[in-house]
Structures are given as C-alpha cells and as structure tokens.
Design an enzyme around this catalytic site. Structure first.
Site, PDB file in Angstrom:
ATOM      1  N   HIS A 175       0.832  -1.212   0.000  1.00  0.00           N
ATOM      2  CA  HIS A 175       0.000   0.000   0.000  1.00  0.00           C
ATOM      3  C   HIS A 175       0.867   1.262   0.000  1.00  0.00           C
ATOM      4  O   HIS A 175       0.684   2.158  -0.831  1.00  0.00           O
ATOM      5  CB  HIS A 175      -0.911  -0.040   1.239  1.00  0.00           C
ATOM      6  CG  HIS A 175      -1.761   1.168   1.430  1.00  0.00           C
ATOM      7  ND1 HIS A 175      -3.108   1.197   1.137  1.00  0.00           N
ATOM      8  CD2 HIS A 175      -1.477   2.406   1.936  1.00  0.00           C
ATOM      9  CE1 HIS A 175      -3.613   2.395   1.433  1.00  0.00           C
ATOM     10  NE2 HIS A 175      -2.639   3.147   1.924  1.00  0.00           N
ATOM     11  N   GLU A 176       1.820   1.322   0.924  1.00  0.00           N
ATOM     12  CA  GLU A 176       2.646   2.530   1.038  1.00  0.00           C
ATOM     13  C   GLU A 176       3.564   2.704  -0.173  1.00  0.00           C
ATOM     14  O   GLU A 176       3.804   3.828  -0.629  1.00  0.00           O
ATOM     15  CB  GLU A 176       3.467   2.503   2.326  1.00  0.00           C
ATOM     16  CG  GLU A 176       2.640   2.465   3.615  1.00  0.00           C
ATOM     17  CD  GLU A 176       1.684   3.635   3.777  1.00  0.00           C
ATOM     18  OE1 GLU A 176       1.853   4.675   3.093  1.00  0.00           O
ATOM     19  OE2 GLU A 176       0.739   3.510   4.582  1.00  0.00           O
TER      20      GLU A 176
END
Length: 261
Positions: A175-176
């Site tokens: 995600h990051e």
C-alpha cells in the site's frame, strides 16, 4: 481493535494542482510492455535485539520483498533488495513519526540511492505523531524539492508473519509503496470529482475496513474497490491493483523518478 491507519494524506486542492503539473510534464511510455526493477534499501530501526523491540530478522525482510514482487507483478514493476541497515535507537523506534525531528535525523543520515530507490524504514510508531499508524510514504512529485525525505516509514509488525492481527501479510508496504509510486487512496475525493485520478477504480465515499463485501458508498459507480491495495481493508481482503493504477504507476515513475518504463 486495530484498524489500518495510513499517514499518507493529501488535500483535494493539492491533488488538483499536482495533477495539472503532472499532465503538463507527463512523459510518454517507452513501450506498452516495458518493465523495470527498482532497488530497495531496508532500514531496520530497533530499540533492542528482540522481535518486540523491532529487531526484524532477514527472513521477514526477504518474505516482504517476495510479497512486493507478487503484488506488483501485474504492474511491470519488480523490486530488488540491495541492502539492509540495522539502526539501534530507542528514541527513533518509539517516537519517530511524520515530520518529527527523529524522522528528519534518521532520513538525513541513512537514506540511500537516487529517486528510483525505495528506502523503507521499519519503526515502532508508538508515541506522538506516529502513534496508531501502520505506515506512511512520500509521493514521487515531492522528490525534487525534498530528496532526503523520500521513502516509506513502516510499522515493523506489519511484515509477513508478524504480530499485527489483520495486517501481518506484508500488504502495508504494498500500500505505502503504491503512494511512493504515485497512487492515491481509492477513496481520495469521495464520490465527486476526479477521485484517485484512475478511471477504472470505482468511486468510494470513505475508507473501507475489514472486508465489507458488496459495500457501495457512491451511487451509480458500482461496488466499492474493497479488494484494491490502495483501500484500508485487511491484508487478506486485498488482492490487486487495477490496470489503470498500473498505467499511472509507470507514468509517475517515468516522470518523477527517472525510470524507463
């Protein structure tokens, strides 16, 4: 109950400004099927040499890189671990958070590589600005102005096989790294406007948690993209990026990180 907390936020007005600049400077693709392998520098910040103290073993880092490669396979981007640095600092492990003196000091000292190198810092996120977050990242467009700030800060217990219930399959870094590669949250902007600037992710009013099947928060757009890596659902609920997101990742990496893809 712990829920996914991502410290990567951007106001809609800044999105609008950023997207105008992106469209004006966007570089064309080398080819439709171009691929690239990006270097990853892992920085393990620990308070003491225990798992609870943040001393992440090499086996978990290797497992995390495998998750990244599996999750990004359809985007044409792969990742290569080139170095792991272990940093003993109880202060940084406990208190580091967004825009804190601890973060500035750590990144100024340890960031490696050029714009195309992903620097990951695992910390405890236990106090202050970082408390309660699973991670946060910088965007590609910010590299030129703040090169030393570039990278992803990650809660150490989100790596594969760790202790964070619902978030221990390594999807927090997926995600990051999505933000680091130029993606916004699927719920950016809510139900109106350009949202996350990707045409094939359905509009979503707000973040989804857990795995709420058939959730539909914006009328007329279809079910919410709860299985997308850029939502807030549990690791086990997340399954992929959209084709539009893959296209945007490549365009952002070309334009802002000098990657020929």
């Amino acid at each position: 109950m712990t829920v996914r907390g991502c410290g990567t936020h951007i106001a809609d007005a800044r999105v609008a400004s950023a997207e105008r600049k992106f469209q004006a400077h966007r570089l064309p693709p080398e080819s439709e099927n171009a691929t690239a392998t990006l270097d990853v520098y892992f920085n393990v910040v620990f308070a003491n040499e225990t798992i609870e103290g943040g001393y992440v073993p090499d086996s978990q880092i290797e497992a995390q890189i495998k998750v990244l490669n599996d999750d990004y396979n359809a985007t044409g981007i792969s990742w290569r671990l080139v170095n792991t640095t272990r940093i003993k600092s109880e202060d940084w492990f406990m208190r580091l958070g967004p825009e804190t003196p601890q973060e500035v000091g750590m990144k100024k000292t340890f960031r490696q590589g050029d714009a195309s190198a992903l620097n990951v810092y695992t910390v405890g996120l236990m106090e202050g600005e970082g408390k309660g977050l699973l991670g946060y990242a910088t965007f590609p467009m910010d590299f030129e102005a703040k090169p030393l700030d570039d990278g992803v800060v990650l809660l150490y217990s989100t790596l594969p096989g760790s202790a964070s219930k619902s978030y221990n399959m390594g999807r927090t870094l997926t995600h990051e790294a999505g933000h680091w590669a130029g993606l916004y949250h699927t719920f950016q902007g809510g139900c109106t406007g350009a949202g996350d600037e990707v045409d094939d992710t359905t509009p979503e009013e707000s973040a989804a948690y857990g795995c709420p099947l058939k959730r539909d928060t914006c009328s007329g757009g279809g079910a919410d993209p709860i299985h997308n890596f850029m939502d807030y659902t549990d690791d086990s609920c997340m399954t992929g990026f959209s084709k539009g997101q893959a296209k945007r990742i490549k365009a952002q990496l070309r334009t802002y990180r000098g990657v020929d893809v």
